[in-house]
Every structure is written in C-alpha cells, then in structure tokens.
Design a protein around this motif. Structure first.
Motif, PDB file in Angstrom:
ATOM      1  N   GLU A  33      -4.421   2.208  10.582  1.00 45.88           N
ATOM      2  CA  GLU A  33      -4.003   0.845  10.271  1.00 45.88           C
ATOM      3  C   GLU A  33      -2.756   0.900   9.403  1.00 45.88           C
ATOM      4  OE1 GLU A  33      -6.359  -2.819   8.486  1.00 45.88           O
ATOM      5  OE2 GLU A  33      -7.698  -1.133   8.909  1.00 45.88           O
ATOM      6  N   ASP A  34      -1.775   0.049   9.652  1.00 47.11           N
ATOM      7  CA  ASP A  34      -0.740  -0.092   8.633  1.00 47.11           C
ATOM      8  C   ASP A  34      -0.448  -1.555   8.360  1.00 47.11           C
ATOM      9  OD1 ASP A  34       1.607  -0.674  10.494  1.00 47.11           O
ATOM     10  OD2 ASP A  34       1.057   1.358  11.139  1.00 47.11           O
ATOM     11  N   GLU A  35      -0.072  -1.826   7.142  1.00 47.91           N
ATOM     12  CA  GLU A  35       0.202  -3.198   6.730  1.00 47.91           C
ATOM     13  C   GLU A  35       1.563  -3.266   6.078  1.00 47.91           C
ATOM     14  OE1 GLU A  35      -2.974  -5.164   4.390  1.00 47.91           O
ATOM     15  OE2 GLU A  35      -4.332  -3.849   5.506  1.00 47.91           O
ATOM     16  N   ILE A  36       2.257  -4.360   6.320  1.00 42.47           N
ATOM     17  CA  ILE A  36       3.554  -4.571   5.676  1.00 42.47           C
ATOM     18  C   ILE A  36       3.300  -5.003   4.247  1.00 42.47           C
ATOM     19  CG2 ILE A  36       5.576  -6.105   5.616  1.00 42.47           C
ATOM     20  CD1 ILE A  36       5.436  -6.197   8.651  1.00 42.47           C
ATOM     21  N   TYR A  37       4.074  -4.443   3.336  1.00 41.84           N
ATOM     22  CA  TYR A  37       3.974  -4.870   1.944  1.00 41.84           C
ATOM     23  C   TYR A  37       5.291  -5.545   1.547  1.00 41.84           C
ATOM     24  CZ  TYR A  37       4.415  -4.439  -3.102  1.00 41.84           C
ATOM     25  OH  TYR A  37       4.666  -4.697  -4.416  1.00 41.84           O
ATOM     26  N   ILE A  38       5.199  -6.795   1.116  1.00 43.52           N
ATOM     27  CA  ILE A  38       6.392  -7.518   0.650  1.00 43.52           C
ATOM     28  C   ILE A  38       6.548  -7.196  -0.833  1.00 43.52           C
ATOM     29  CG2 ILE A  38       7.505  -9.778   0.393  1.00 43.52           C
ATOM     30  CD1 ILE A  38       6.875  -9.589   3.231  1.00 43.52           C
ATOM     31  N   SER A  39       7.565  -6.392  -1.152  1.00 45.80           N
ATOM     32  CA  SER A  39       7.681  -5.938  -2.545  1.00 45.80           C
ATOM     33  C   SER A  39       8.307  -7.000  -3.428  1.00 45.80           C
ATOM     34  CB  SER A  39       8.495  -4.654  -2.607  1.00 45.80           C
ATOM     35  OG  SER A  39       9.780  -4.867  -2.096  1.00 45.80           O
ATOM     36  N   ARG A  81       5.336   0.005   3.277  1.00 43.58           N
ATOM     37  CA  ARG A  81       4.132  -0.016   4.115  1.00 43.58           C
ATOM     38  C   ARG A  81       2.927   0.562   3.368  1.00 43.58           C
ATOM     39  NH1 ARG A  81       7.046  -2.527   6.438  1.00 43.58           N
ATOM     40  NH2 ARG A  81       7.781  -2.536   8.577  1.00 43.58           N
ATOM     41  N   MET A  82       1.745   0.090   3.800  1.00 44.51           N
ATOM     42  CA  MET A  82       0.517   0.736   3.343  1.00 44.51           C
ATOM     43  C   MET A  82      -0.188   1.269   4.579  1.00 44.51           C
ATOM     44  SD  MET A  82      -2.729  -0.792   1.334  1.00 44.51           S
ATOM     45  CE  MET A  82      -3.401  -1.653   2.737  1.00 44.51           C
ATOM     46  N   TYR A  83      -0.624   2.517   4.527  1.00 41.98           N
ATOM     47  CA  TYR A  83      -1.292   3.152   5.662  1.00 41.98           C
ATOM     48  C   TYR A  83      -2.729   3.499   5.298  1.00 41.98           C
ATOM     49  CZ  TYR A  83       3.586   3.967   7.021  1.00 41.98           C
ATOM     50  OH  TYR A  83       4.913   3.820   7.323  1.00 41.98           O
ATOM     51  N   SER A  84      -3.611   3.424   6.280  1.00 39.27           N
ATOM     52  CA  SER A  84      -4.953   3.944   6.031  1.00 39.27           C
ATOM     53  C   SER A  84      -5.483   4.624   7.281  1.00 39.27           C
ATOM     54  CB  SER A  84      -5.893   2.828   5.577  1.00 39.27           C
ATOM     55  OG  SER A  84      -5.848   1.747   6.464  1.00 39.27           O
ATOM     56  N   GLY A  85      -6.366   5.594   7.049  1.00 40.01           N
ATOM     57  CA  GLY A  85      -6.919   6.356   8.164  1.00 40.01           C
ATOM     58  C   GLY A  85      -7.941   7.360   7.673  1.00 40.01           C
ATOM     59  N   SER A  86      -8.168   8.394   8.488  1.00 39.88           N
ATOM     60  CA  SER A  86      -9.168   9.401   8.122  1.00 39.88           C
ATOM     61  C   SER A  86      -8.488  10.736   7.875  1.00 39.88           C
ATOM     62  CB  SER A  86     -10.173   9.596   9.251  1.00 39.88           C
ATOM     63  OG  SER A  86     -10.753   8.374   9.605  1.00 39.88           O
ATOM     64  N   ARG A 108      -9.741  15.094   6.771  1.00 36.44           N
ATOM     65  CA  ARG A 108     -10.866  15.995   7.081  1.00 36.44           C
ATOM     66  C   ARG A 108     -12.068  15.891   6.152  1.00 36.44           C
ATOM     67  NH1 ARG A 108      -5.997  18.790   6.215  1.00 36.44           N
ATOM     68  NH2 ARG A 108      -5.929  20.018   4.292  1.00 36.44           N
ATOM     69  N   ASN A 109     -11.919  15.238   5.011  1.00 38.83           N
ATOM     70  CA  ASN A 109     -13.099  15.093   4.153  1.00 38.83           C
ATOM     71  C   ASN A 109     -13.338  13.643   3.743  1.00 38.83           C
ATOM     72  OD1 ASN A 109     -15.355  16.328   2.942  1.00 38.83           O
ATOM     73  ND2 ASN A 109     -14.331  16.334   0.952  1.00 38.83           N
ATOM     74  N   GLY A 110     -12.976  12.718   4.633  1.00 38.12           N
ATOM     75  CA  GLY A 110     -13.241  11.314   4.311  1.00 38.12           C
ATOM     76  C   GLY A 110     -12.141  10.402   4.792  1.00 38.12           C
ATOM     77  N   LYS A 111     -11.880   9.366   3.998  1.00 37.38           N
ATOM     78  CA  LYS A 111     -10.886   8.357   4.375  1.00 37.38           C
ATOM     79  C   LYS A 111      -9.714   8.424   3.415  1.00 37.38           C
ATOM     80  CE  LYS A 111     -13.363   6.346   7.609  1.00 37.38           C
ATOM     81  NZ  LYS A 111     -12.879   6.271   9.001  1.00 37.38           N
ATOM     82  N   MET A 112      -8.594   7.931   3.853  1.00 41.75           N
ATOM     83  CA  MET A 112      -7.427   8.005   2.993  1.00 41.75           C
ATOM     84  C   MET A 112      -6.580   6.738   3.091  1.00 41.75           C
ATOM     85  SD  MET A 112      -4.825  11.158   2.632  1.00 41.75           S
ATOM     86  CE  MET A 112      -3.330  10.928   1.682  1.00 41.75           C
ATOM     87  N   VAL A 113      -6.074   6.288   1.962  1.00 42.56           N
ATOM     88  CA  VAL A 113      -5.168   5.146   1.913  1.00 42.56           C
ATOM     89  C   VAL A 113      -3.943   5.566   1.121  1.00 42.56           C
ATOM     90  CG1 VAL A 113      -4.941   2.689   1.356  1.00 42.56           C
ATOM     91  CG2 VAL A 113      -7.217   3.688   1.595  1.00 42.56           C
ATOM     92  N   TYR A 114      -2.763   5.217   1.603  1.00 46.67           N
ATOM     93  CA  TYR A 114      -1.588   5.494   0.780  1.00 46.67           C
ATOM     94  C   TYR A 114      -0.486   4.481   1.034  1.00 46.67           C
ATOM     95  CZ  TYR A 114       0.437   8.033   4.833  1.00 46.67           C
ATOM     96  OH  TYR A 114       0.923   8.386   6.055  1.00 46.67           O
ATOM     97  N   GLY A 115       0.280   4.247  -0.017  1.00 53.71           N
ATOM     98  CA  GLY A 115       1.391   3.313   0.093  1.00 53.71           C
ATOM     99  C   GLY A 115       2.684   4.082   0.097  1.00 53.71           C
ATOM    100  N   ARG A 116       3.677   3.589   0.819  1.00 56.19           N
ATOM    101  CA  ARG A 116       5.011   4.192   0.735  1.00 56.19           C
ATOM    102  C   ARG A 116       6.011   3.088   0.464  1.00 56.19           C
ATOM    103  NH1 ARG A 116       7.183   9.070   3.853  1.00 56.19           N
ATOM    104  NH2 ARG A 116       7.954   9.367   1.744  1.00 56.19           N
ATOM    105  N   LEU A 117       6.573   3.168  -0.717  1.00 49.90           N
ATOM    106  CA  LEU A 117       7.564   2.199  -1.129  1.00 49.90           C
ATOM    107  C   LEU A 117       8.886   2.581  -0.456  1.00 49.90           C
ATOM    108  CD1 LEU A 117       7.192  -0.091  -3.236  1.00 49.90           C
ATOM    109  CD2 LEU A 117       8.380   1.365  -4.861  1.00 49.90           C
ATOM    110  N   ALA A 118       9.504   1.624   0.220  1.00 48.80           N
ATOM    111  CA  ALA A 118      10.775   1.924   0.881  1.00 48.80           C
ATOM    112  C   ALA A 118      11.826   2.232  -0.179  1.00 48.80           C
ATOM    113  CB  ALA A 118      11.207   0.744   1.733  1.00 48.80           C
ATOM    114  N   PRO A 119      12.846   3.065   0.175  1.00 47.42           N
ATOM    115  CA  PRO A 119      13.870   3.412  -0.803  1.00 47.42           C
ATOM    116  C   PRO A 119      14.456   2.170  -1.472  1.00 47.42           C
ATOM    117  CG  PRO A 119      14.198   4.680   1.190  1.00 47.42           C
ATOM    118  CD  PRO A 119      13.063   3.741   1.454  1.00 47.42           C
TER     119      PRO A 119
END
Lengths: 289, 288
Positions: A51-57, A121-126, A128-139
């Motif tokens: 899943e990814d979501e747009i983040y309005i900074s 963007r914010m990304y989420s997925g799986s 190897r040991n569970g689930k993961m969420v991370y954000g990436r702030l555009a430059p």
C-alpha cells in the motif's frame, strides 16, 4: 499492543542497526521507520509494497503574475521573510514560505494561490519477520512530524489487523518535532548512546524531553569499548538518575558487513558476542513493565 | 566572505568533526573564520574550543493572547489559522490558544475584527556568541527542550554572521528537511560528509537530490573510509561529484574525538589532511 521507540539524540549511534536486530529476534513485529528524513531500514528488509499513500507535507504560496500589482500587502504581513520585491517583481521564496496561507487570504487582487506539496509517500507491506511501515519525505519537503504521526497510526492499525502485538519504532535523531511525534504515547523508550562527549550531551538532552512526557527509558551504550572511561561515566549517570541501563555493546565491524549484505546482525551471525548481547537486551526490554 | 555548510543526511557521519577541525585549521592559518553551530537540537561544537561567552540573545516567537472580554466568538481566527492552534467552542464561549502548535504567522491577529488579539513573545531558544583569540568567532544555536522546530533559532544564529570575516563554516543539523534546508540555503557551498555504508550512501543520495533541487553546489567528504563498500565511490564518479577528502576509519580518531578534542591538534597526519581540504576550498573560491 506495546509500542517501543528507539531514539538517540545524537545521530549515528546505531539506532537503525540495533532496531534491525531487535526486529529479527524471536517475536514478530510491526516495524515503523520514523526517521522519515533518512529512512534506511527498508534497505535491509526490502519489504513488499502492499500500500502507498500520498502525504501532503504542507502548502506553498504561488503568485499569479497576471493579477499581481506589487502592492506589497503580502510583503508587509509575511512573518517568515519569504516575500520580497526583486527588480520590481513580488517574489516568494519557496524555501522560506511556511505555508500559513496569510498572504493568500489578504491579497486584495486574489493573486496568491496555495499549492500542496505532495511528493512525499508512506509505504506499508510485509517483511520477513512481520509488517513494516515507512515514510519517505521527498527532497526539500518538510513537516516531518506529521508524517511520523501518519506512519505511527498506520502501524497501530496494522498491529490491530494482523494481531502482531509489538510495534517497534526506529526514531530520528535530535529532540525536535519528529522525535516528539515518535515519542508521544509510546510504552517504552530505548536510548542508544555512545561513549563520546557529544553522545552523552545529546542523550541527556533527549532524557529531558522524556521527562516532560513522563516516559521511562532504557539506555543502551553502543561501541562502549571506544572509550571505556566515558562508558563508565554513562553508567554512573544512569545509576544516579535511576535510569535503567539495558546493556552495552562492543564496537564490531560485522555490523557494517551485515548491513552491506542486507541483513541484521542477528541474521548475519546469531552466535557473535554482539548478537547474543542484543538478544539479552531485547528480552530485558520486553519483560520489564 | 564565503559561507560553507557542512551537512549530511545521516546523523553521526562526522559533520561536527569536520566543521571543528576545518575551523581550527583556518584559524591557525590566520584567516578570520567563523563557526556557526546550526545543529540547534543537539549543539556540540563549542566544547572543542577554549572560548569565552561574550553575548547571549533570546530567540522568541510571538503567540496570540485572546482578550475574552472583547472576543465575539466569530471563529474567524480559527478559520485563518492553518496550524489548528486555536480551539474554539462558540456556544460555550470557550476559546483557547494551543501554543505548541502556533507558528507565529500572525494570521489570527489579521483575522480578528474585534481587536481581541494581542501577542506576547515566548522563548524558543537562544544564540550564544563566543570569542576565540579575542574575536567573536563561534555562534551556537540552541533550541529549548520541548520546542518543536529549531528553524527560527538557526535563522537567528546565521543572521549574526559578521560579513567582515573571510569565511563562515555552518555546522548543519542532520536530515534533509526544514532545519537542514534553513542552514544550506544561506551557504555558498555545501560539503556533504558521508560514510561508505549502505545507510550513509542512501542518505547521501537523498541530500544530494535536495541540493540539486535548490541549485546548491556541493562536494563530498568520505569519513571512515575502509569500512563498507565501493558503491559511494562509483556513484560520485558517475555523477561527477567532487570527492574533497577521504578520512580513513581509525579507532584512534574515534577515541580522540569522543573526548572532545581536536584531531588536527593531536595528530600531524590529520593536520596535513585538513590543510589539504582548506586548499581545495581555496581553489573552489579564488577569493577569501
């Protein structure tokens, strides 16, 4: 649901490498990378992107020059020194603009519009040991605290849906807004420090933030053998202030080699002294209420 | 004068290490140099020098004060505030300012038609000036604990730079968002300090992309060379990005630095390395 945040004050003390190790020990975790300025854990775990979501900074003011009369109303009101008259033209500095909307509201010609910054963007997925969420702030985009909040609420939602009880937050350096966003309402905080005078200074500053929020901390001294005198001083300080020392880790080049292979130190070699030590620390943190 | 920012995406790559040693090298060569510690969340540069504090100035932000007797609860200030810092419940005649969320933009004062809003300053932090060899040379931005953004304090510290100096070194905060941008946008040139590890490399690319976006020239210093792998070197070549200096990985360095000491004072080899860096910078800017 238990939320555990890993922070440090000073950067580069080993937060992410130690978080990666925690994330690959016995229990499954929802891993949330809250260092949205410099997200790194996805490099090790290569999570699936479900899943990814747009983040309005934020928003930036933009002038419609077909309407602008250079009346200076906006220049006079802007508190961020973002608007100036350059060669008889009203110019807004995108970098200085705080996105407060004031200029767009008061412009008598309605010549200023607000444009959303929507490249983060914010990304989420799986992984190897569970689930993961991370954000990436555009430059160059900002307001990272808000993105941290978004990452954390997503992690909580995933934890609820998947039944994975432990949420591990890898925090940003410093003591400002993204750190405060990482800390508010968590159950446990791990401070990774190093035996250098700047590491100690920054640990003490971040401890003051924790006190403001009534949070309890576990201290981990990383690379303790680089300066045993200062490591002893950290231990002494913990003792005097009633702060729990969760353990200390030696400097070990294997940490870097593991990273290059895309593995946590536990996956790289669970039998190393440092791996065993990290295991002990993690158990201690999980067990202590 | 020229301004050089020492920055990195990833924390702990050696920004302050480079900034303090470069500054000291410049002083030794009798340049009129200034060091600004812009890492307002975690300032550490001052302790490396024998200094005397000569000035301290508070950095404030204005926050609204609402006069409940004049307020008509029209809600216009709440509507104008883009930071959700004004909480209002008109039927209950409740209106509150949430100071932690306020950015001090002044929009609410402009919005108020009942003349019910005045403003008062709250402290965000301070800028301290220290002298080295009798001249003001070190400026430290220090944000108060619990404050959200270091940006106003960083801005105030950079404003203090005396243009009579030859060169100003800005020790930037980590990351690539607002505090980093505030620091690098006022610099003529940026030195990115990285380490040859996957994390260091990834963050270097992020910082470089940000600098490209704002058209800032930059070069790279690789610290702890010998650790990690070659990816960063290949990337520098592909992108024609100048490699200004390599600092080898050395446990001895870590130990000297960890005690708050300057490497160029303790070790001849590093004195030569930093002299070289100074010459490289000199060549970039023929005048200073």
């Amino acid at each position: 649901m238990t939320e555990i945040a890993v922070i440090s004050g000073k950067g580069g003390t080993g937060k992410s490498s130690i978080s990666a190790a925690f994330a690959t020990l016995n229990c499954k975790v929802v891993l949330a990378d809250c260092d949205v300025d410099a997200a790194n854990l996805y490099l090790i775990f290569n999570p699936s992107n479900e899943e990814d979501e747009i983040y309005i900074s934020g928003y930036k003011a933009v002038i419609d020059y077909s309407k602008c009369t250079n009346c200076r109303s906006c220049i006079n009101q802007c508190r961020f020194d973002a608007i100036s008259l350059i060669n008889d033209k009203t110019v807004i500095s995108e970098l200085a603009c705080d996105g407060c909307f004031l200029c767009s509201r008061i412009c008598p010609e309605n010549a200023i519009g607000m444009v959303p910054s929507n490249k983060s963007r914010m990304y989420s997925g799986s992984f190897r040991n569970g689930k993961m969420v991370y954000g990436r702030l555009a430059p160059g985009e900002e307001n990272s605290g808000k993105l941290v909040n978004m990452v954390r609420s997503k992690a909580k939602k995933i934890s609820g849906e998947s039944g994975i009880e432990t949420i591990l937050l890898d925090g940003p350096p410093g003591i400002g807004c993204p750190v405060i966003s990482t800390l508010t309402g968590v159950n446990k905080v791990v401070i990774v420090t190093e035996p250098s005078f700047s590491g100690i200074n920054d640990m003490q500053r971040v401890m003051e933030v924790l006190r403001k929020f009534n949070l309890r901390a576990f201290i981990v001294i990383n690379k303790y053998d680089l300066n045993v005198t200062l490591s002893a001083r950290i231990k002494e300080w913990c003792g005097q202030n009633g702060i729990e020392l969760a353990g200390q880790l030696p400097f070990d080049k294997n940490m870097v080699d593991a990273m290059i292979q895309g593995k946590s130190i536990i996956e790289y070699n669970p039998d190393l002294k440092i791996s065993k030590e990290i295991h002990k620390i993690w158990c201690k943190i999980l067990k202590t209420d | 004068m020229i301004k050089i920012a020492i920055a990195s995406g990833k924390g702990g790559t050696g920004k302050t290490f480079v900034a303090t040693n470069l500054f000291y090298t410049l002083l030794l060569k009798k340049y009129r140099a200034i060091l600004v510690d812009c890492d307002a969340e975690a300032p550490n540069a001052v302790a490396f020098f024998e200094t005397k504090e000569i000035e301290k100035s508070e950095v404030n932000q204005l926050v609204p004060v609402i006069d409940i007797n004049k307020c008509t609860f029209c809600g216009k200030c709440h509507e104008y505030c883009n930071y959700n810092a004004i909480f209002i419940l008109p039927p209950m005649k409740i209106i509150n300012v949430i100071e932690d969320l306020c950015h001090g933009c002044g929009a609410c004062s402009v919005a108020c038609i009942a003349d019910a809003i005045s403003e008062r300053p709250v402290s965000l932090g301070k800028v301290e000036t220290y002298s080295v060899n009798g001249l003001p040379a070190l400026f430290e931005a220090r944000m108060n604990i619990g404050v959200m953004s270091p940006v106003p304090v960083i801005k105030a510290a950079i404003k203090k730079i005396d243009n009579h100096a030859d060169i100003a070194i800005l020790d930037a905060p980590p990351g690539t968002s607002c505090p980093f941008i505030q620091t690098v946008s006022s610099a003529d040139y940026v030195i990115l300090v990285t380490e040859p590890t996957p994390f260091g490399f990834s963050d270097l690319k992020q910082s470089a992309a940000t600098l490209n976006k704002i058209n800032k020239p930059y070069g790279v210093i690789i610290n702890r060379a010998g650790l990690g792998d070659n990816s960063v070197y290949e990337w520098l070549k592909e992108n024609n990005t100048p490699l200004l200096l390599e600092i080898p990985f050395d446990k001895g360095i870590a130990s000297i630095y960890s005690n708050g000491q300057l490497l160029v004072k303790k070790n001849k080899k590093y004195k030569t390395l930093f002299n070289g860096l100074m010459k490289t910078i000199h060549q970039l800017f023929n005048t200073f």
